[in-house]
Design an enzyme around this catalytic site. Structure first.
Site, PDB file in Angstrom:
ATOM      1  N   LYS A  22      -0.405 -12.922 -32.361  1.00 39.41           N
ATOM      2  CA  LYS A  22       0.911 -13.586 -32.319  1.00 39.41           C
ATOM      3  C   LYS A  22       0.965 -14.663 -33.391  1.00 39.41           C
ATOM      4  O   LYS A  22       1.922 -14.746 -34.158  1.00 39.41           O
ATOM      5  CB  LYS A  22       1.120 -14.229 -30.952  1.00 39.41           C
ATOM      6  CG  LYS A  22       2.265 -15.248 -30.905  1.00 39.41           C
ATOM      7  CD  LYS A  22       2.461 -15.890 -29.555  1.00 39.41           C
ATOM      8  CE  LYS A  22       1.610 -17.062 -29.288  1.00 39.41           C
ATOM      9  NZ  LYS A  22       2.101 -18.349 -29.784  1.00 39.41           N
ATOM     10  N   ASN A  23      -0.090 -15.471 -33.480  1.00 44.11           N
ATOM     11  CA  ASN A  23      -0.041 -16.638 -34.372  1.00 44.11           C
ATOM     12  C   ASN A  23      -0.276 -16.298 -35.837  1.00 44.11           C
ATOM     13  O   ASN A  23      -0.248 -17.185 -36.690  1.00 44.11           O
ATOM     14  CB  ASN A  23      -1.021 -17.712 -33.886  1.00 44.11           C
ATOM     15  CG  ASN A  23      -0.538 -18.317 -32.584  1.00 44.11           C
ATOM     16  OD1 ASN A  23       0.598 -18.087 -32.163  1.00 44.11           O
ATOM     17  ND2 ASN A  23      -1.401 -19.065 -31.923  1.00 44.11           N
ATOM     18  N   CYS A 116       7.377 -29.851 -26.194  1.00 46.34           N
ATOM     19  CA  CYS A 116       7.159 -28.719 -25.290  1.00 46.34           C
ATOM     20  C   CYS A 116       6.193 -29.223 -24.224  1.00 46.34           C
ATOM     21  O   CYS A 116       5.758 -30.374 -24.258  1.00 46.34           O
ATOM     22  CB  CYS A 116       6.592 -27.531 -26.045  1.00 46.34           C
ATOM     23  SG  CYS A 116       4.921 -27.814 -26.567  1.00 46.34           S
ATOM     24  N   ARG A 121       4.444 -32.699 -30.184  1.00 48.47           N
ATOM     25  CA  ARG A 121       4.342 -31.747 -31.290  1.00 48.47           C
ATOM     26  C   ARG A 121       5.364 -32.042 -32.396  1.00 48.47           C
ATOM     27  O   ARG A 121       6.297 -31.286 -32.636  1.00 48.47           O
ATOM     28  CB  ARG A 121       4.455 -30.326 -30.758  1.00 48.47           C
ATOM     29  CG  ARG A 121       3.335 -30.040 -29.762  1.00 48.47           C
ATOM     30  CD  ARG A 121       3.351 -28.652 -29.230  1.00 48.47           C
ATOM     31  NE  ARG A 121       2.931 -27.708 -30.270  1.00 48.47           N
ATOM     32  CZ  ARG A 121       2.971 -26.392 -30.055  1.00 48.47           C
ATOM     33  NH1 ARG A 121       3.426 -25.932 -28.924  1.00 48.47           N
ATOM     34  NH2 ARG A 121       2.595 -25.562 -31.001  1.00 48.47           N
ATOM     35  N   ASP A 304      -6.475 -23.171 -27.781  1.00 49.54           N
ATOM     36  CA  ASP A 304      -5.734 -22.104 -27.093  1.00 49.54           C
ATOM     37  C   ASP A 304      -6.594 -21.339 -26.105  1.00 49.54           C
ATOM     38  O   ASP A 304      -6.075 -20.501 -25.374  1.00 49.54           O
ATOM     39  CB  ASP A 304      -5.132 -21.116 -28.101  1.00 49.54           C
ATOM     40  CG  ASP A 304      -4.044 -21.764 -28.926  1.00 49.54           C
ATOM     41  OD1 ASP A 304      -3.626 -21.179 -29.938  1.00 49.54           O
ATOM     42  OD2 ASP A 304      -3.631 -22.896 -28.573  1.00 49.54           O
ATOM     43  N   ARG A 397       5.314 -14.708 -23.549  1.00 50.72           N
ATOM     44  CA  ARG A 397       5.490 -15.215 -24.925  1.00 50.72           C
ATOM     45  C   ARG A 397       4.309 -14.803 -25.797  1.00 50.72           C
ATOM     46  O   ARG A 397       4.442 -14.635 -26.995  1.00 50.72           O
ATOM     47  CB  ARG A 397       5.572 -16.748 -24.909  1.00 50.72           C
ATOM     48  CG  ARG A 397       6.803 -17.284 -24.239  1.00 50.72           C
ATOM     49  CD  ARG A 397       6.989 -18.726 -24.562  1.00 50.72           C
ATOM     50  NE  ARG A 397       6.877 -18.966 -26.001  1.00 50.72           N
ATOM     51  CZ  ARG A 397       6.889 -20.170 -26.552  1.00 50.72           C
ATOM     52  NH1 ARG A 397       6.980 -21.234 -25.785  1.00 50.72           N
ATOM     53  NH2 ARG A 397       6.800 -20.318 -27.851  1.00 50.72           N
TER      54      ARG A 397
HETATM   55  C1  EPZ Z   1      -0.459 -23.632 -33.882  1.00 50.07           C
HETATM   56  O1  EPZ Z   1       0.524 -24.560 -33.459  1.00 50.07           O
HETATM   57  C2  EPZ Z   1      -0.469 -22.527 -32.841  1.00 50.07           C
HETATM   58  N1  EPZ Z   1       0.850 -21.883 -32.804  1.00 50.07           N
HETATM   59  C3  EPZ Z   1      -0.800 -23.115 -31.469  1.00 50.07           C
HETATM   60  O2  EPZ Z   1      -0.878 -22.030 -30.536  1.00 50.07           O
HETATM   61  C4  EPZ Z   1      -2.171 -23.786 -31.557  1.00 50.07           C
HETATM   62  O3  EPZ Z   1      -2.470 -24.392 -30.309  1.00 50.07           O
HETATM   63  C5  EPZ Z   1      -2.159 -24.845 -32.667  1.00 50.07           C
HETATM   64  O4  EPZ Z   1      -1.763 -24.243 -33.917  1.00 50.07           O
HETATM   65  C6  EPZ Z   1      -3.522 -25.491 -32.865  1.00 50.07           C
HETATM   66  O5  EPZ Z   1      -4.464 -24.492 -33.176  1.00 50.07           O
HETATM   67  C7  EPZ Z   1       1.167 -20.992 -33.762  1.00 50.07           C
HETATM   68  O6  EPZ Z   1       0.372 -20.699 -34.648  1.00 50.07           O
HETATM   69  C8  EPZ Z   1       2.519 -20.358 -33.664  1.00 50.07           C
HETATM   70  P1  EPZ Z   1      -0.701 -27.843 -35.312  1.00 50.07           P
HETATM   71  P2  EPZ Z   1       1.010 -25.736 -34.461  1.00 50.07           P
HETATM   72  O7  EPZ Z   1       0.370 -28.167 -36.293  1.00 50.07           O
HETATM   73  O8  EPZ Z   1       0.990 -25.244 -35.850  1.00 50.07           O
HETATM   74  C9  EPZ Z   1      -0.067 -32.488 -34.565  1.00 50.07           C
HETATM   75  C10 EPZ Z   1      -0.437 -20.871 -28.565  1.00 50.07           C
HETATM   76  O9  EPZ Z   1      -0.800 -21.096 -27.407  1.00 50.07           O
HETATM   77  N2  EPZ Z   1       0.972 -32.409 -35.599  1.00 50.07           N
HETATM   78  O10 EPZ Z   1      -2.016 -27.344 -35.812  1.00 50.07           O
HETATM   79  O11 EPZ Z   1       2.264 -26.293 -33.922  1.00 50.07           O
HETATM   80  C11 EPZ Z   1       0.309 -31.705 -33.310  1.00 50.07           C
HETATM   81  O12 EPZ Z   1       1.117 -32.495 -32.465  1.00 50.07           O
HETATM   82  C12 EPZ Z   1       0.048 -22.004 -29.439  1.00 50.07           C
HETATM   83  O13 EPZ Z   1      -0.467 -19.729 -29.118  1.00 50.07           O
HETATM   84  C13 EPZ Z   1       1.569 -33.577 -36.046  1.00 50.07           C
HETATM   85  O14 EPZ Z   1       1.244 -34.677 -35.599  1.00 50.07           O
HETATM   86  O15 EPZ Z   1      -0.155 -26.794 -34.242  1.00 50.07           O
HETATM   87  C14 EPZ Z   1      -1.029 -31.389 -32.693  1.00 50.07           C
HETATM   88  O16 EPZ Z   1      -1.465 -32.516 -31.963  1.00 50.07           O
HETATM   89  C15 EPZ Z   1       0.129 -23.321 -28.688  1.00 50.07           C
HETATM   90  N3  EPZ Z   1       2.536 -33.517 -36.992  1.00 50.07           N
HETATM   91  C16 EPZ Z   1      -1.934 -31.208 -33.914  1.00 50.07           C
HETATM   92  O17 EPZ Z   1      -1.246 -31.826 -35.012  1.00 50.07           O
HETATM   93  C17 EPZ Z   1       2.925 -32.323 -37.541  1.00 50.07           C
HETATM   94  O18 EPZ Z   1       3.807 -32.331 -38.434  1.00 50.07           O
HETATM   95  C18 EPZ Z   1      -2.181 -29.758 -34.277  1.00 50.07           C
HETATM   96  O19 EPZ Z   1      -0.923 -29.132 -34.373  1.00 50.07           O
HETATM   97  C19 EPZ Z   1       2.304 -31.141 -37.089  1.00 50.07           C
HETATM   98  C20 EPZ Z   1       1.329 -31.197 -36.123  1.00 50.07           C
END
Ligand code: EPZ
Length: 417
Positions: A22-23, A116, A121, A304, A397
């Protein structure tokens, strides 16, 4: 609203195939906005989030067709670059249209995603990255508006590792003028899969899978064809389903090298794990020890899989300290596990699990987010009696026919109204 009914007392044994990731599929679908023409993707799972992404691409004016595992995206001259709130609020990953739209069409209006269940996020790192490439970013009544005449390559250092941020900037920089260097880039296998597809389209990206990405901008990209990598999180979930019931399960069509931390931790806990190039097997085990895990960016233990591993640790001998460093609220499953009789002490970003094997009793519980719902299904396999999991739409999802896959392994699980 559907629920899932899970009966305990059935050991899971046999073979099951992982679906496409998915990701990986989500950013790949958004990358099609960079090149007009027909893109073809194989091994795309049938999931709600994939449908939501196709809905958004259709709103932009693209044609999508998902037959079985093949998804075709025909990108014509777009009729809109607006990602509206109704779609974005359902799926945070919609923000991944920002980079491609600005790079290709010079403008994008994307609804702010909102938080969420697992955390606020934010998308500040995405916006800082786009600004570093010369995009003018403003916020107007709940929408991010990004504009540019031409993106210019630049140097970006992410203070926090961000998977989506790395993906957005990698896509945008592919059509920028000049070279972009991203430091502290995410190293997840999904980043590598996206870089491979962008390079198939004609991009010039090196360093994918390491923390330093270099993207040499090109003037045009062409549509291509791609086989999506297997879903490592689904593969890990299926392995844990076998492990928690003491069975022997082989997950096929997956990439063992994408799950180093899970394999290491399951071995540390006492499981025998074997694998070949495209499959992983967890062998029968009737007692395992509590082990500590700390989630962190790849190749460390994936956030995850934290909830699913916690379910396994509720049945371990001894204590497991589970630290969640990525999201501030990813313990929503703890209360539900405690309803089943698990002995867990939740603190801020840390949960202490005291294994009490065989003590859990089935009960009605509530899914709160995607991976929490998978965790509750796993717990239901061993909680004595019946466990009914509400709001199972969360599961749909990210998991393709999970109940069918677990049933073929011997689980007593069914979807009920
Ligand atoms: C991706 O989300 C995945 N989703 C998530 O999987 C996964 O948990 C996450 O990466 C971490 O591995 C998809 O790929 C569609 P991040 P993403 O940006 O990209 C903070 C699932 O269950 N952050 O790596 O949204 C954020 O709040 C989902 O399949 C900022 O502060 O995650 C988090 O604490 C859930 N500012 C950390 O960084 C930003 O602009 C990591 O988030 C962006 C992120």
């Amino acid at each position: 609203m559907d629920s899932m009914l899970v009966k305990s007392g059935h050991q899971l044994n046999g073979e099951v195939a992982a679906s496409g990731a998915k990701n990986s599929a989500l950013p790949l679908l958004f990358s099609t906005l960079l090149a007009e023409g027909e893109h073809v993707f194989h091994n795309v799972p049938k999931l709600k989030d994939i449908d939501s992404t196709c809905q958004l691409l259709n709103l932009f004016g693209c044609e999508t067709q998902h037959d079985g595992q093949v998804l075709r995206v025909k990108v014509n001259r777009l009729k809109s670059q607006l990602a509206n709130y109704d779609v974005v609020r359902k799926m945070r990953a919609s923000i991944l249209c920002l980079g491609p739209l600005v790079a290709k069409y010079g403008e994008a209006q994307v609804s702010l995603p909102g938080g969420c269940a697992i955390g606020t996020r934010p998308i500040d790192l995405h916006l800082e990255g786009m600004a570093a490439l010369g995009a003018e970013i403003t916020q107007e009544s709940g929408y991010v508006v990004a504009k540019t005449k031409q993106l210019i390559g630049g140097d970006i250092l992410f203070e926090t590792v961000t998977v989506g941020g790395t993906e957005n900037i990698m896509m945008a920089a592919s059509l920028a003028k000049g070279t972009t260097r991203i430091e502290n880039a995410a190293k997840e296998p999904e980043i590598v899969d996206l870089a491979n597809y962008l390079n198939k389209m004609g991009a010039k990206i090196t360093g994918a899978g390491t923390s330093i990405l270099t993207i040499e901008g090109v003037s045009e990209l062409k549509p291509a064809e791609h086989h999506v990598i297997a879903d490592r999180i689904e593969a890990g979930t299926l392995l844990i389903a076998g492990a928690i019931t003491g069975g022997e399960v082989t997950v096929t069509k997956c990439h063992p090298e994408h799950l180093p931390a899970l394999i290491e931790k399951m071995r540390e806990s006492g499981f025998k794990i074997s694998h070949d190039k495209n499959s992983i097997t967890v062998h029968k085990c009737n007692s395992w020890s509590g082990v500590d895990i700390t989630t962190a960016p790849h190749p460390a233990f994936p956030t995850d899989l934290q909830a699913q591993f916690m379910a396994l640790m509720t049945q371990a001998e001894g204590t497991s300290v589970i630290s969640e460093t990525i999201f501030e609220n990813r313990f929503m499953h703890v209360q539900e596990l405690m309803r089943l009789g698990a002995n867990i002490t939740p603190k801020t970003r840390v949960a202490v699990v005291r294994g009490n094997r065989g003590q859990m009793q089935g009960a009605p519980v509530m899914a709160t987010d995607l991976r929490a719902s998978a965790c509750l299904v796993l717990a239901g396999l061993v909680a004595k009696g019946e466990t009914k999991i509400g709001r199972i739409y969360h599961l749909d999802r990210g998991y393709e026919r999970l109940e069918d896959k677990l049933s073929t392994l011997g689980a007593q699980i069914m979807r009920v109204q």
